[in-house]
Design a protein around this motif. Structure first.
Motif, PDB file in Angstrom:
ATOM      1  N   ILE A 463      38.526  46.248   7.333  1.00  0.00           N
ATOM      2  CA  ILE A 463      38.874  46.205   8.753  1.00  0.00           C
ATOM      3  C   ILE A 463      40.353  45.878   8.983  1.00  0.00           C
ATOM      4  O   ILE A 463      40.885  46.097  10.074  1.00  0.00           O
ATOM      5  CB  ILE A 463      37.981  45.157   9.483  1.00  0.00           C
ATOM      6  N   GLN A 464      41.052  45.389   7.960  1.00  0.00           N
ATOM      7  CA  GLN A 464      42.402  44.859   8.148  1.00  0.00           C
ATOM      8  C   GLN A 464      43.421  45.884   8.647  1.00  0.00           C
ATOM      9  O   GLN A 464      44.244  45.561   9.515  1.00  0.00           O
ATOM     10  CB  GLN A 464      42.895  44.208   6.851  1.00  0.00           C
ATOM     11  N   TYR A 466      43.038  48.364  10.669  1.00  0.00           N
ATOM     12  CA  TYR A 466      42.813  48.509  12.110  1.00  0.00           C
ATOM     13  C   TYR A 466      43.338  47.285  12.862  1.00  0.00           C
ATOM     14  O   TYR A 466      44.020  47.402  13.884  1.00  0.00           O
ATOM     15  CB  TYR A 466      41.323  48.674  12.404  1.00  0.00           C
ATOM     16  N   LYS A 467      43.024  46.098  12.363  1.00  0.00           N
ATOM     17  CA  LYS A 467      43.431  44.867  13.046  1.00  0.00           C
ATOM     18  C   LYS A 467      44.958  44.744  13.059  1.00  0.00           C
ATOM     19  O   LYS A 467      45.551  44.318  14.067  1.00  0.00           O
ATOM     20  CB  LYS A 467      42.787  43.656  12.373  1.00  0.00           C
ATOM     21  N   LYS A 509      35.171  47.049  16.809  1.00  0.00           N
ATOM     22  CA  LYS A 509      34.994  45.658  16.375  1.00  0.00           C
ATOM     23  C   LYS A 509      36.351  45.012  16.112  1.00  0.00           C
ATOM     24  O   LYS A 509      36.586  43.851  16.501  1.00  0.00           O
ATOM     25  CB  LYS A 509      34.140  45.603  15.110  1.00  0.00           C
ATOM     26  N   ALA A 510      37.256  45.754  15.474  1.00  0.00           N
ATOM     27  CA  ALA A 510      38.593  45.220  15.188  1.00  0.00           C
ATOM     28  C   ALA A 510      39.332  44.869  16.474  1.00  0.00           C
ATOM     29  O   ALA A 510      40.009  43.837  16.559  1.00  0.00           O
ATOM     30  CB  ALA A 510      39.391  46.238  14.378  1.00  0.00           C
ATOM     31  N   ASP A 513      37.849  41.691  17.825  1.00  0.00           N
ATOM     32  CA  ASP A 513      38.228  40.564  16.963  1.00  0.00           C
ATOM     33  C   ASP A 513      39.669  40.137  17.202  1.00  0.00           C
ATOM     34  O   ASP A 513      39.974  38.935  17.292  1.00  0.00           O
ATOM     35  CB  ASP A 513      38.041  40.943  15.489  1.00  0.00           C
TER      36      ASP A 513
END
Length: 748
Positions: A463-464, A466-467, A509-510, A513
């Motif tokens: 996920i990193q 995207y975040k 979700k990213a 978050d």
């Protein structure tokens, strides 16, 4: 023609053949004992025919008779049911429900005996609430109870005040047959003579002539009304989402009724003759229809609530349907953040309510004065989103074909381009937008997966990147461009009106978050005052008007994102396609932002029909039925479809056949496909994409040209270069297989 026990059948058919030898009779299903069909089937130890099988045999028999007719002669077909209107069918349902898809003009035989007034009116109302037109009520004249006299007055009064007079029966009474004076002296010859004279007299009577003329009048009026309906509509109606320069009487489809997944509409057969034909409602009537048109349970529920309440004001009052629905919804959504339900009338206004909730909460926390910063607070969302057509909901979306023509439009927000899920040439993949490719994140343009389920295994994916991308964009927008944001607003997983775009759940979700993990981006406040259930960063709103409540096979799309919103908006499937109703469900921490000694600090929003009891009652029934379908362990369409997709609980599945979906994605005209729950979306290759494209119109023309006289047609409402199909949540899978074959035939 009907379902009858043999002993009763011999008597009935023999009697008809004896006294009306020119009449053709047949019985489609025969059983031994003169009892209710469901018991007769059990006693004969036979497998009961399905309701669909019974209806198909009736239609085939009527078509066969029709082909033999000399159409210069007037001829009639009568379908006689077994017992009363609510007598069981062979498989245990009710006959009034079983025959409803045909919606044939109805003759009700009334009861002239003691108690007959009540049973006759009850039977009529049972038929009416199911959508039947009861043209005629027949019963015997009787001097003691005089039921016929009362019923004539009763229905005459009903007809005078009815807007749908043809659904109120004309009452005809005839003399009863002669009685046998002495059963011990019964003589067949005498009986035959008496009955022959009786039938001759009755058939020539003014009453029967009146009945015949009235039935003929009702039939001709119905046909004429349908024939001119499109012409009249073209002169009077202003259609939604339509360019009227492209509308003509030929393009308008006159609907007589609807049942299950089908409209009963006027169309032309192969000989250019206008007929009533089923048409599959491919858009699920703009995504609202969930339990089938004409659902008897929802109709009865609506009638009960209308009779019990009508509508009652919902300001400082409460009624059972609203309270029970609120409790049910909070329980069903299973989101520990949610606790308060606000009622409104449709998805657009539900979004407006959610924005008011979120902006007030954000303003209170970060010290943003609404009267000073009204035009500066925006939303964070995704491109091609659509949240409705009211001004506030339009302003929460980027400029598009839906809002750019509106002078008041003033888009307020930042909208991310996003990775999309696509089935291309039989392979599930993610297409990464250029913005993410150019940001040094080392992401490929396309990333392929073994299955759709693999995309939703979020814990096994990174996920990193995207975040990192989302944080850098938001930081630039807030710190360099000095923008204020009041909420995150997302359509989870599938962006409907924007073109059925499937979003990578990991990206959404990213986004959530990042917003929750970096609250300092959005303003300064004393974090220590927040409890563990309070919203973080910005309130997160999920617009589940379209995707929520099982449309994608799950009660909430939030679970597939492995995150939970602070506010969720539900509509569409909420009431199973019967009446408008919307709920905006929020957390206590959002609710508490409006608490104050001053009335003006409250959520001053409402509708005259807020939480109307009819809608709340239907919604409660709809949710119960949807929940039952999702948990049914029998061979339901859910279980069959999940098995074909190889899915277990919490895995992705669709009513649309997995292999057919993959095959459709292989055709060269197809850019990509997406299927989930009841939705099948096919994106066509076209120079101009989006809502302005006409690519889907060619498919419509192909479907219109098919000669489907013996089957059904398709009513399709495309989105530019996207053709989509949507079933109810309890579809007939055989019909879906036929539709898939039509689609494949078009592309071959």
């Amino acid at each position: 023609m009907g379902v009858r026990p043999i002993a009763e059948l011999v008597t009935i058919l023999g009697h008809v053949q004896k006294y009306a030898p020119k009449a053709e009779t047949c019985c489609l299903f025969q059983y031994s004992l003169p009892v209710s069909p469901h018991l007769a089937v059990q006693k004969d130890n036979k497998t009961p025919p399905s309701e669909k099988e019974i209806l198909q045999k009736i239609v085939l028999e009527l078509q066969k008779k029709n082909q033999k007719l000399d159409h210069h002669d007037e001829q009639w077909a009568l379908i006689e049911t077994a017992g009363g209107v609510l007598s069981p069918s062979p498989n245990g349902g009710l006959q009034a429900d079983m025959y409803r898809p045909l919606r044939l003009p109805t003759i009700l035989v009334g009861d002239s005996k003691l108690g007959g007034i009540s049973t006759t009116i009850s039977a009529y109302e049972s038929l009416k609430i199911r959508g039947y037109d009861v043209n005629l009520l027949l019963l015997f004249q009787e001097s003691v109870y005089q039921n016929a006299n009362y019923l004539k007055e009763y229905f005459s009064y009903q007809q005078k005040k009815s807007a749908w007079k043809d659904s109120v029966p004309k009452v005809i009474s005839i003399l009863p047959p002669p009685e046998v004076s002495d059963p011990n002296l019964y003589c067949e010859k005498t009986d035959f003579k008496q009955m022959t004279e009786y039938y001759d007299d009755v058939s020539r009577s003014p009453e029967i002539r009146s009945a015949y003329e009235y039935l003929k009048f009702c039939h001709e009026k119905r046909i004429k009304s349908l024939e001119v309906m499109a012409d009249n509509a073209d002169k009077r109606i202003w259609y939604p989402f339509s360019q009227h320069s492209k509308i003509s009487p030929k393009s308008i489809i006159a609907l007589d009724s609807a049942y299950g997944d089908f409209f009963q509409s006027v169309t032309k057969d192969s000989s250019a003759k206008e007929i009533l034909q089923p048409q599959f409602d491919s858009s699920a009537s703009w995504w609202t229809q969930g339990l089938g048109h004409g659902n008897p349970e929802l109709a009865l529920t609506a009638g009960y609530a209308a009779g019990r309440y009508g509508h009652v004001i919902f300001a400082g009052t409460v009624h059972d349907p609203a309270l029970r629905l609120a409790n049910k919804l909070v329980s069903l959504l299973d989101n520990k953040r949610l606790s308060r339900v606000f009622y409104s009338d449709n998805g657009s206004t539900g979004i407006e309510v959610a924005l008011k909730m979120a902006f007030k909460a954000t303003g209170s926390r970060y010290g943003l004065k609404s009267e000073l910063h009204n035009n500066e607070i925006g939303v964070i969302g995704l491109k091609r989103s659509y949240h409705g057509d009211t001004i506030g909901s339009m302003n929460a979306c980027e400029e598009s074909v839906y809002n750019k023509q509106v002078n008041w439009y003033n888009g307020k927000g930042y909208w991310f381009e996003f990775p999309q899920i696509k089935l291309c040439k039989g392979t599930w993949c993610l297409e990464i937008p250029d913005g993410l490719l150019d940001d040094g994140l080392n992401l490929p343009k396309f990333k392929c997966f073994q299955s759709l389920n693999e995309i939703f295994e979020l814990d096994s994916r990174d996920i990193q990147p995207y975040k990192q991308y989302i944080f850098s964009v938001l930081k630039k927008e807030i710190q360099e461009k000095k923008r204020n944001f009041g909420a995150v607003l997302l359509e989870p997983l599938l962006l409907g009106a924007g073109g059925m775009n499937a979003v990578d759940p990991l990206f959404q979700k990213a986004l959530v978050d990042v917003v929750r993990e970096t609250p300092s981006l959005f303003g300064e406040f004393e974090n220590s005052k927040l409890n563990s259930k309070a919203w973080q960063g910005l309130p997160v709103i999920f617009d589940e008007v379209f995707t929520g409540l099982y449309r994608l096979g799950f009660k909430s799309a939030a679970k597939l994102l492995q995150t939970e919103p602070d506010i969720v908006v539900n509509a569409k499937l909420l009431t199973g396609g019967v009446v408008p109703l919307c709920t905006t469900t929020s957390s206590d921490s959002i609710f508490e932002s409006f608490l104050s000694p001053e009335k003006v600090d409250g959520l001053l929003h409402g509708h005259s029909y807020t939480a109307h009891p009819v809608g709340c009652s239907i919604a409660l029934q709809s949710l119960n039925e949807l929940e039952h379908l999702s948990q049914d362990n029998s061979s339901s369409s859910w279980k069959i479809s999940m098995k074909k997709w190889g899915s277990s609980d919490n895995q992705i599945w669709s009513f649309w056949d997995k292999f057919s979906v993959e095959k459709i994605s292989q055709f060269h005209q197809v850019k990509c496909v997406f299927a989930m729950g009841s939705v099948l979306a096919i994106t066509l290759k076209d120079i101009s994409s989006g809502y302005a494209s006409n690519a889907a119109e060619e498919f419509n023309e192909f479907v219109s040209g098919l000669q489907l006289d013996k089957e059904f047609g398709l009513h399709i409402r495309g989105l530019g270069n996207v053709i989509y199909f949507m079933s109810s949540m309890n579809p007939d899978l055989e019909s879906l297989r036929k539709i898939e074959n039509i689609i494949i035939k078009y592309f071959e």
